[in-house]
Design an enzyme around this catalytic site. Structure first.
Site, mmCIF file in Angstrom:
data_model
loop_
_atom_site.group_PDB
_atom_site.id
_atom_site.type_symbol
_atom_site.label_atom_id
_atom_site.label_comp_id
_atom_site.label_asym_id
_atom_site.label_seq_id
_atom_site.Cartn_x
_atom_site.Cartn_y
_atom_site.Cartn_z
ATOM 1 N N GLY A 67 119.986 -31.273 21.563
ATOM 2 C CA GLY A 67 120.182 -30.787 20.195
ATOM 3 C C GLY A 67 120.970 -31.741 19.312
ATOM 4 C CB THR A 68 121.492 -35.431 19.496
ATOM 5 O OG1 THR A 68 121.516 -35.351 20.890
ATOM 6 C CG2 THR A 68 122.476 -36.434 18.981
ATOM 7 C CD1 TRP A 70 119.963 -27.826 13.823
ATOM 8 C CD2 TRP A 70 119.781 -26.846 15.837
ATOM 9 N NE1 TRP A 70 119.990 -26.460 13.634
ATOM 10 C CE2 TRP A 70 119.879 -25.843 14.852
ATOM 11 C CE3 TRP A 70 119.662 -26.466 17.164
ATOM 12 C CZ2 TRP A 70 119.860 -24.481 15.173
ATOM 13 C CZ3 TRP A 70 119.632 -25.123 17.495
ATOM 14 C CH2 TRP A 70 119.725 -24.146 16.505
ATOM 15 C CG HIS A 128 123.093 -39.409 24.090
ATOM 16 N ND1 HIS A 128 123.138 -38.135 23.593
ATOM 17 C CD2 HIS A 128 121.938 -39.941 23.636
ATOM 18 C CE1 HIS A 128 122.057 -37.915 22.853
ATOM 19 N NE2 HIS A 128 121.315 -38.998 22.861
ATOM 20 C CB SER A 160 113.629 -31.567 25.855
ATOM 21 O OG SER A 160 113.665 -32.176 24.606
ATOM 22 C CE1 TYR A 218 118.045 -27.080 20.414
ATOM 23 C CE2 TYR A 218 117.192 -25.147 21.581
ATOM 24 C CZ TYR A 218 117.004 -26.193 20.689
ATOM 25 O OH TYR A 218 115.785 -26.357 20.075
ATOM 26 N NE ARG A 290 109.240 -30.679 24.089
ATOM 27 C CZ ARG A 290 108.898 -29.574 24.744
ATOM 28 N NH1 ARG A 290 107.652 -29.328 25.020
ATOM 29 N NH2 ARG A 290 109.834 -28.718 25.142
ATOM 30 C CE LYS A 291 105.531 -26.012 23.501
ATOM 31 N NZ LYS A 291 105.284 -25.251 24.732
ATOM 32 N N GLY A 292 111.392 -27.097 19.827
ATOM 33 C CA GLY A 292 112.613 -26.500 19.287
ATOM 34 C C GLY A 292 112.798 -25.057 19.727
HETATM 35 P P1 A3P Z 1 112.350 -29.662 22.655
HETATM 36 O O1 A3P Z 1 111.834 -30.909 23.268
HETATM 37 O O2 A3P Z 1 112.668 -28.595 23.673
HETATM 38 O O3 A3P Z 1 111.480 -29.128 21.550
HETATM 39 P P2 A3P Z 1 117.924 -34.322 20.779
HETATM 40 O O4 A3P Z 1 118.007 -34.169 19.303
HETATM 41 O O5 A3P Z 1 119.249 -34.242 21.460
HETATM 42 O O6 A3P Z 1 117.131 -35.499 21.167
HETATM 43 O O7 A3P Z 1 117.163 -33.041 21.331
HETATM 44 C C1 A3P Z 1 115.819 -32.858 21.036
HETATM 45 C C2 A3P Z 1 115.488 -31.401 21.199
HETATM 46 O O8 A3P Z 1 116.012 -30.656 20.101
HETATM 47 C C3 A3P Z 1 113.974 -31.184 21.183
HETATM 48 O O9 A3P Z 1 113.773 -30.009 21.988
HETATM 49 C C4 A3P Z 1 113.735 -30.926 19.704
HETATM 50 O O10 A3P Z 1 112.495 -30.265 19.421
HETATM 51 C C5 A3P Z 1 114.939 -30.047 19.377
HETATM 52 N N1 A3P Z 1 115.293 -30.036 17.954
HETATM 53 C C6 A3P Z 1 115.288 -31.075 17.091
HETATM 54 N N2 A3P Z 1 115.681 -30.655 15.874
HETATM 55 C C7 A3P Z 1 115.938 -29.341 15.975
HETATM 56 C C8 A3P Z 1 116.381 -28.345 15.039
HETATM 57 N N3 A3P Z 1 116.604 -28.635 13.773
HETATM 58 N N4 A3P Z 1 116.555 -27.080 15.498
HETATM 59 C C9 A3P Z 1 116.314 -26.766 16.790
HETATM 60 N N5 A3P Z 1 115.888 -27.657 17.710
HETATM 61 C C10 A3P Z 1 115.712 -28.933 17.321
#
Ligand code: A3P
Length: 330
Positions: A67-68, A70, A128, A160, A218, A290-292
């Site tokens: 969730g970085t 986000w 990270h 993910s 998350y 991706r899916k979030g």
């Molecule tokens: P999924 O692959 O399960 O969809 P990071 O930002 O740390 O790389 O993490 C990526 C994950 O956060 C991915 O999960 C991505 O879809 C999800 N993500 C990115 N932006 C988001 C948002 N605004 N709200 C919720 N999830 C989000």
């Protein structure tokens, strides 16, 4: 993943590492090359295993896909809520990846890092790195640096990460099968070290110094984004006033930073931007979305796989007071 902010001086960070004026001066370049050679020698002595993105990975302490992206958006929007209107917000044009610098890549691209002096207040960075790898100047009780850490059900982090790494994986290598990724993950073979150790490091530190480290999940953010956002703003020393709450500012930030909004922006889609991680690794903005969703692991893991990951989680987090992603309490 962890993000931290330093008190002092803020606008949207413009990645500067690719321009000519950022070229490392010759003397520094030479010093860096020397250091690089020393490190290569050291790396050769470390145990190695199959890699997610490249052929091998070297085992040392140090997580991602929690969730970085986000969190970056939420922190940037919160810190700058008095500066920009929500309808014409820099996040809409530039996306969260440009909100503030990702330290880990600067270490590869800009070493030694000297380019943050100009950053406005509050200075915010993402990393990270495992807590145990942070310099004492940042992690010691006397440091004024604060951390926000976000973690996630390890089962969803695995799914993910597998998708993300499959996109980044060298085209010269065969695709990384899901079973291989699962084994690597369970065995703690990851760029930033075992998932569980990474989470525990920040969890313990947050228990010892809650005023210094905010530990977020998350799943909580998905369930109650406004509650978690208010917690975040208060921790950053920028709590929402009653008047702001009445005006709906909390809801505006939640909406601006939502998966649905960010993932549909042009900058995070075809024709959008990309992030240069190292000289070889460039990641397109759209790959951070991706899916979030919570619980996508159910579409990938067998019951036996779920049990194994949950059992590692239970064992590793025993007596720590931390619960994360166990199916019975998820
Ligand atoms: P999924 O692959 O399960 O969809 P990071 O930002 O740390 O790389 O993490 C990526 C994950 O956060 C991915 O999960 C991505 O879809 C999800 N993500 C990115 N932006 C988001 C948002 N605004 N709200 C919720 N999830 C989000």
């Amino acid at each position: 993943m962890s993000t931290y902010l330093l008190p002092d001086r803020n606008t949207c960070y413009q990645p500067t590492s690719i321009t000519a004026e950022n070229q490392i001066p010759t003397e520094e370049e030479q010093a860096y090359k020397k250091l690089d050679e020393k490190l290569k020698g050291l790396l050769a002595t470390l145990p190695k295993d199959k890699g997610w993105r490249s052929a091998n990975i070297y085992l040392h302490e140090a997580f991602m896909k929690c969730g970085t992206t986000w969190l970056k958006a939420l922190m940037f929007a919160t810190a700058n809520r008095h500066r920009y209107s929500f309808s014409d917000h820099p996040l809409r044009r530039n996306g969260p990846q440009s909100a503030f610098p990702f330290l880990d890549t600067h270490i590869f691209l800009d070493y030694p890092i000297t380019k943050f002096e100009h950053l406005p207040s509050p200075r915010m960075f993402a990393t990270h790195f495992a807590h145990s790898l942070l310099p004492i100047s940042l992690s010691s009780p006397s440091s004024t640096c604060k951390f926000v850490y976000v973690c996630r059900d390890p089962k969803d982090a695995l799914i993910s990460k597998w998708h993300f790494m499959s996109k980044l994986r060298s085209k010269e290598l065969p695709p990384l099968s899901f079973n291989e990724a699962y084994e690597l993950f369970c065995n703690g073979v990851s760029e930033y070290g075992p998932f569980w150790d990474h989470v525990l490091g920040y969890w313990k530190a947050s228990q010892e110094a809650p005023e210094k480290i905010l530990f977020l999940k998350y799943e909580d953010m998905k369930r109650e984004p406004s509650v978690e956002l208010k917690k975040l703003a208060a921790f950053m020393g920028m709590p929402f006033s009653a008047e702001e709450e009445k005006r709906g500012v909390v809801g505006e930030i939640v909406k601006l930073c939502s998966f649905e909004n960010l993932s549909n922006l042009e900058v995070n889609n075809d024709g959008g931007g990309a992030q240069k991680f190292t000289a070889q690794v460039v990641v397109e903005n759209r790959d951070f979305f991706r899916k979030g969703k919570v619980g996508d692991w159910k579409n990938y893991l067998t019951e036996e796989m779920r049990e194994r990951i949950d059992s590692i989680t239970e064992t590793k987090f025993k007596n720590s007071g931390l619960t994360l992603g166990l199916t019975k309490n998820a």
